[in-house]
Design a protein around this motif. Structure first.
Motif, mmCIF file in Angstrom:
data_model
loop_
_atom_site.group_PDB
_atom_site.id
_atom_site.type_symbol
_atom_site.label_atom_id
_atom_site.label_comp_id
_atom_site.label_asym_id
_atom_site.label_seq_id
_atom_site.Cartn_x
_atom_site.Cartn_y
_atom_site.Cartn_z
ATOM 1 N N LEU A 241 -11.152 -1.685 -2.603
ATOM 2 C CA LEU A 241 -9.734 -1.384 -2.833
ATOM 3 C C LEU A 241 -9.410 -1.496 -4.319
ATOM 4 N N PRO A 242 -8.322 -0.839 -4.774
ATOM 5 C CA PRO A 242 -7.877 -1.047 -6.149
ATOM 6 C C PRO A 242 -7.692 -2.550 -6.419
ATOM 7 N N GLU B 143 2.256 2.995 -2.248
ATOM 8 C CA GLU B 143 1.917 3.991 -3.281
ATOM 9 C C GLU B 143 0.453 4.451 -3.192
ATOM 10 N N PHE B 144 -0.238 4.101 -2.115
ATOM 11 C CA PHE B 144 -1.659 4.463 -1.985
ATOM 12 C C PHE B 144 -1.883 5.233 -0.678
ATOM 13 N N LEU C 172 -4.686 -4.586 -5.433
ATOM 14 C CA LEU C 172 -4.358 -4.691 -4.008
ATOM 15 C C LEU C 172 -5.190 -5.734 -3.269
ATOM 16 N N ILE D 290 0.822 -1.230 0.000
ATOM 17 C CA ILE D 290 0.000 0.000 0.000
ATOM 18 C C ILE D 290 0.853 1.277 0.000
ATOM 19 N N GLU E 277 -3.876 7.343 0.325
ATOM 20 C CA GLU E 277 -5.261 7.489 0.812
ATOM 21 C C GLU E 277 -5.655 6.323 1.731
ATOM 22 N N LEU E 278 -4.873 5.242 1.706
ATOM 23 C CA LEU E 278 -5.205 4.087 2.562
ATOM 24 C C LEU E 278 -4.448 4.103 3.892
ATOM 25 N N HIS E 279 -3.471 5.017 4.007
ATOM 26 C CA HIS E 279 -2.547 4.902 5.141
ATOM 27 C C HIS E 279 -3.172 5.181 6.492
#
Ligand code: MN3
Length: 190
Positions: free
Chosen positions: A46-47, A27-28, A50, A25, A30-32
């Motif tokens: 989720l994308p 590179e994402f 992922l 995650i 917004e999920l952190h």
């Protein structure tokens, strides 16, 4: 459980799931700030690329976190209080509960987990479920499609016993019963 098995299990296997989840995650952003429970209960949002990795690595992390939390050296040998009453109501006796849970552990094909769940909408009614691979404790739902609450779990991957017990899964589950922290299980139940 011997020290070397637990060391490798915690510091290599479990750590590996955490690292792979974090890498996936990276590179994402917004999920952190989402919790792992939020990610695992909404995997379909989720994308696409992922979804599988979050299910496997994230499921591995939450299941192991519960597993370590319900073990301790020299615990009480059986539950007391409200949990003892609930086990007796739902499984006839503590001994019978242990037999049913142990049979579920012995019946796992390949890798998985066996967990005890309480139903929050049904007065805490208890049930034993088998999770395949790293299917997470958040994936188990009650009759109205609401999540059940896991209060006890046993890791049934070979990495949790093979060094010491080789193929003797029954010896491993006997050792597991000597380590269950019933006070912690009861506090999760409450
Ligand atoms: Mn494990």
């Amino acid at each position: 459980m011997d020290a070397k098995t637990v060391d490798i299990h915690y510091n290599k296997h479990h750590l590996g799931y955490v690292k792979k989840l974090n890498d996936s995650i990276k590179e994402f952003p917004e999920l952190h700030n989402k919790t792992l429970e939020e990610l695992l209960t909404n995997v379909e949002k989720l994308p696409k690329e992922l979804q599988e990795i979050v299910l496997h690595q994230g499921g591995g992390h939450v299941n192991h976190s519960l597993f370590w939390s319900v073990l301790k050296p020299a615990p009480m040998s059986e539950p007391a209080g409200e949990l003892a009453v609930a086990i007796k109501n739902d499984f006839k006796s503590f001994e019978n509960f242990r037999i049913e849970f142990t049979q579920a552990v012995e019946a796992v094909f390949a890798s998985g987990w066996v967990a005890l769940f309480a139903d929050p909408n049904f007065n805490g009614k208890l049930s034993i479920k088998t999770l395949k691979n790293h299917e997470s404790i958040y994936s188990v739902r009650g009759p109205g499609n609401y999540p059940l609450k896991a209060i006890l779990i046993c890791d049934v991957w070979e990495h949790s016993y093979y060094l010491n017990y080789q193929n003797r899964r029954n010896d491993y589950v006997a050792a597991f019963w000597n380590l269950v922290n019933w006070q912690q299980v009861e506090s999760l139940f409450k």
